[in-house]
Design a protein around this motif. Structure first.
Motif, PDB file in Angstrom:
ATOM      1  N   ASP A 281      45.934   2.819 137.885  1.00  0.00           N
ATOM      2  CA  ASP A 281      44.865   2.074 137.214  1.00  0.00           C
ATOM      3  C   ASP A 281      44.259   2.230 136.114  1.00  0.00           C
ATOM      4  N   ALA A 282      44.417   3.562 135.505  1.00  0.00           N
ATOM      5  CA  ALA A 282      43.657   4.063 134.482  1.00  0.00           C
ATOM      6  C   ALA A 282      44.374   4.125 133.024  1.00  0.00           C
ATOM      7  N   ILE A 283      45.914   3.836 133.444  1.00  0.00           N
ATOM      8  CA  ILE A 283      46.777   3.974 132.166  1.00  0.00           C
ATOM      9  C   ILE A 283      47.300   2.666 132.165  1.00  0.00           C
ATOM     10  N   ARG A 284      47.914   2.211 131.160  1.00  0.00           N
ATOM     11  CA  ARG A 284      48.773   1.187 130.719  1.00  0.00           C
ATOM     12  C   ARG A 284      50.355   1.480 130.759  1.00  0.00           C
ATOM     13  N   LEU A 285      51.197   0.953 131.647  1.00  0.00           N
ATOM     14  CA  LEU A 285      52.611   1.487 131.555  1.00  0.00           C
ATOM     15  C   LEU A 285      53.126   0.350 130.600  1.00  0.00           C
ATOM     16  N   LYS A 286      54.347   0.849 130.066  1.00  0.00           N
ATOM     17  CA  LYS A 286      54.959  -0.284 129.109  1.00  0.00           C
ATOM     18  C   LYS A 286      56.051  -0.868 130.463  1.00  0.00           C
ATOM     19  N   PRO A 287      56.506  -2.092 130.273  1.00  0.00           N
ATOM     20  CA  PRO A 287      57.101  -2.906 131.413  1.00  0.00           C
ATOM     21  C   PRO A 287      58.422  -2.225 131.872  1.00  0.00           C
ATOM     22  N   GLU A 288      58.945  -1.503 131.084  1.00  0.00           N
ATOM     23  CA  GLU A 288      60.329  -0.761 131.378  1.00  0.00           C
ATOM     24  C   GLU A 288      60.303   0.361 132.124  1.00  0.00           C
ATOM     25  N   ALA A 289      58.827   0.920 132.357  1.00  0.00           N
ATOM     26  CA  ALA A 289      58.849   2.291 133.169  1.00  0.00           C
ATOM     27  C   ALA A 289      58.803   2.004 134.448  1.00  0.00           C
ATOM     28  N   LYS A 290      59.943   2.624 135.064  1.00  0.00           N
ATOM     29  CA  LYS A 290      60.405   2.349 136.585  1.00  0.00           C
ATOM     30  C   LYS A 290      60.367   3.841 137.334  1.00  0.00           C
ATOM     31  N   TYR A 291      60.207   4.798 136.614  1.00  0.00           N
ATOM     32  CA  TYR A 291      60.541   6.147 137.157  1.00  0.00           C
ATOM     33  C   TYR A 291      59.623   7.039 136.569  1.00  0.00           C
ATOM     34  N   ALA A 292      59.316   8.096 137.216  1.00  0.00           N
ATOM     35  CA  ALA A 292      58.526   9.239 136.671  1.00  0.00           C
ATOM     36  C   ALA A 292      59.066  10.500 136.738  1.00  0.00           C
ATOM     37  N   MET A 293      58.800  11.426 136.005  1.00  0.00           N
ATOM     38  CA  MET A 293      59.341  12.759 136.176  1.00  0.00           C
ATOM     39  C   MET A 293      57.683  13.602 136.231  1.00  0.00           C
TER      40      MET A 293
END
Length: 197
Positions: free
Chosen positions: A97-109
């Motif tokens: 909630d404190a960041i803004r992801l781009k729509p294509e962000a689906k995974y994380a490392m």
């Protein structure tokens, strides 16, 4: 007559103990490499990749995102499980909630002090009970168990609950982390015994 812990059921009626696992009352210490030296004064949590704006949090700023207490079972790929772990820390949802992801962000490392990485789908990080824990059963984490902070993803094998976390990189596709490149399963569901690729 009480039911043995290994036979207790989850709320969905399924056993709490995944197949191929055994219960332990201890907490085995397993990690690759040495324990990193970390100073809270210089500790930072970095967020980058597919975000609208990269961010870096100090220890105080990160913990100010919000605090929760959650109890969960954990399951290690080496076949031990430990029930009823009470964690305190920052829920992943508070960071989200404190960041803004781009729509294509689906995974994380997940990136850790000491160089360790592990990969996770974003939808798994958003599940209930996923948090960045600084305390376990009412005590600060020990260095061996990830002090000052580790990720806790209780529904996956515990290698996904990375110790000494220091940042997260958002990606548009899944990429293997450290153990995944050495043959561990890309996802790691203990209920499906997804131990190795």
């Amino acid at each position: 007559m009480s039911t043995p812990a290994s036979k207790e059921l989850r709320p969905d009626g399924k056993p709490r103990l995944p197949p191929g696992q055994h219960l332990t009352t201890g907490w085995p210490v397993l990690h690759y490499g040495s324990i990193p030296r970390i100073d809270l004064e210089t500790w930072r949590f970095h967020v980058w990749g597919l975000v609208e704006e990269e961010k870096s949090f100090t220890w105080e700023e990160f913990n100010a995102l919000g605090q929760v207490t959650d109890t969960s079972d954990i399951h290690c790929v080496t076949t031990w499980s430990k029930f009823d772990n009470t964690w305190e820390g920052v829920p992943f949802r508070a960071l989200y909630d404190a960041i803004r992801l781009k729509p294509e962000a689906k995974y994380a490392m997940i990136h850790c002090y000491g160089g360790y990485t592990t990969n996770l789908p974003l939808e798994d990080l958003l599940r209930e009970g996923v948090l960045f824990a600084h305390s376990h059963n009412g005590q600060p984490l020990t260095k061996e168990h990830g002090w000052p902070m580790r990720l806790v993803v209780p529904h996956l094998y515990f290698w996904k609950s990375a110790k000494w976390v220091g940042g997260i990189q958002f990606l548009d596709r899944d990429r293997p982390g450290f153990w995944e490149t050495y043959g561990y399963h890309i996802y790691g569901d203990p209920w499906k015994e997804q131990r190795y690729a």
